[in-house]
Design a protein around this motif. Structure first.
Motif, PDB file in Angstrom:
ATOM      1  N   CYS A 151      -8.577  -5.460   6.060  1.00 48.88           N
ATOM      2  CA  CYS A 151      -7.988  -4.138   5.874  1.00 48.88           C
ATOM      3  C   CYS A 151      -6.578  -4.078   6.447  1.00 48.88           C
ATOM      4  O   CYS A 151      -6.242  -4.801   7.381  1.00 48.88           O
ATOM      5  N   ARG A 152      -5.794  -3.180   5.886  1.00 48.07           N
ATOM      6  CA  ARG A 152      -4.465  -2.883   6.419  1.00 48.07           C
ATOM      7  C   ARG A 152      -4.313  -1.363   6.461  1.00 48.07           C
ATOM      8  O   ARG A 152      -4.627  -0.678   5.488  1.00 48.07           O
ATOM      9  N   LEU A 153      -3.854  -0.838   7.610  1.00 52.65           N
ATOM     10  CA  LEU A 153      -3.548   0.582   7.753  1.00 52.65           C
ATOM     11  C   LEU A 153      -2.052   0.744   7.929  1.00 52.65           C
ATOM     12  O   LEU A 153      -1.433   0.017   8.704  1.00 52.65           O
ATOM     13  N   SER A 154      -1.464   1.695   7.215  1.00 57.39           N
ATOM     14  CA  SER A 154      -0.044   2.018   7.335  1.00 57.39           C
ATOM     15  C   SER A 154       0.096   3.514   7.558  1.00 57.39           C
ATOM     16  O   SER A 154      -0.476   4.314   6.802  1.00 57.39           O
ATOM     17  N   LEU A 155       0.841   3.887   8.589  1.00 62.99           N
ATOM     18  CA  LEU A 155       1.055   5.294   8.895  1.00 62.99           C
ATOM     19  C   LEU A 155       1.691   5.977   7.696  1.00 62.99           C
ATOM     20  O   LEU A 155       2.713   5.534   7.182  1.00 62.99           O
ATOM     21  N   LYS A 156       1.068   7.048   7.229  1.00 67.56           N
ATOM     22  CA  LYS A 156       1.514   7.736   6.005  1.00 67.56           C
ATOM     23  C   LYS A 156       2.206   9.054   6.320  1.00 67.56           C
ATOM     24  O   LYS A 156       3.279   9.333   5.811  1.00 67.56           O
ATOM     25  N   ALA A 161      -4.839   3.169   3.648  1.00 65.41           N
ATOM     26  CA  ALA A 161      -5.686   2.017   3.944  1.00 65.41           C
ATOM     27  C   ALA A 161      -5.807   1.184   2.682  1.00 65.41           C
ATOM     28  O   ALA A 161      -5.912   1.721   1.578  1.00 65.41           O
ATOM     29  N   GLU A 162      -5.783  -0.127   2.876  1.00 64.30           N
ATOM     30  CA  GLU A 162      -5.942  -1.030   1.737  1.00 64.30           C
ATOM     31  C   GLU A 162      -6.901  -2.137   2.133  1.00 64.30           C
ATOM     32  O   GLU A 162      -6.749  -2.761   3.179  1.00 64.30           O
ATOM     33  N   ALA A 190      -7.316   3.630   0.010  1.00 66.60           N
ATOM     34  CA  ALA A 190      -7.920   4.835   0.583  1.00 66.60           C
ATOM     35  C   ALA A 190      -6.894   5.541   1.449  1.00 66.60           C
ATOM     36  O   ALA A 190      -5.852   4.991   1.792  1.00 66.60           O
ATOM     37  N   THR A 191      -7.209   6.764   1.819  1.00 60.03           N
ATOM     38  CA  THR A 191      -6.451   7.515   2.810  1.00 60.03           C
ATOM     39  C   THR A 191      -7.425   7.899   3.914  1.00 60.03           C
ATOM     40  O   THR A 191      -8.520   8.386   3.641  1.00 60.03           O
TER      41      THR A 191
END
Length: 135
Positions: A56-61, A73-74, A82-83
């Protein structure tokens, strides 16, 4: 679209403290969350593996000071986007925190995925609560 809401958690901390934790948690490795491994901090998020096979990868949106934080989220395989959003509400000297996930999961896979995501989200929310209260 798969929608999952966590139970609301009451945290013994101000909304400011909860907000800071949510917008900066990825700056250091998370420890103690069962099923989480291969942590890598990135400038605007993080990468990690869940249950030894889901990358998984999370990036601040988006972030609204002291009230809302959201991450994109990817998941690599199967590819899912996803969010993950967190809503913070003041409760006197404490805060209420609830997570919401919206994932682009094919309808036929939603039944399999929902239980695993619910379990992981519950564990992650308990971890966040303890980490914020003990910091």
């Amino acid at each position: 679209m798969l929608h999952i809401n966590s139970p609301e958690e009451t945290i013994s901390a101000s909304p400011e403290k909860v907000y800071q934790a949510l917008t900066r948690f990825f700056e250091r490795p998370l420890e103690g969350i069962p099923g989480l491994s291969n942590w890598e901090s990135l400038p605007d998020g993080c990468r990690f593996t869940v249950y030894d096979h889901v990358n998984c990868r999370l990036s601040l949106k988006e972030q609204l000071p002291c009230s809302h934080v959201a991450y994109d989220a990817e998941v690599e395989s199967p590819h899912v986007t996803a969010t993950a959003a967190f809503d913070i509400v003041p409760k006197g000297s404490e805060s209420s925190l609830q997570a919401k996930i919206e994932a682009d999961v094919p309808f036929l896979l939603q039944g399999m995925v929902k239980g695993v995501v619910n379990q992981f989200m519950g564990t992650a929310m308990q971890y966040l609560k303890k980490a914020i209260e003990n910091s």
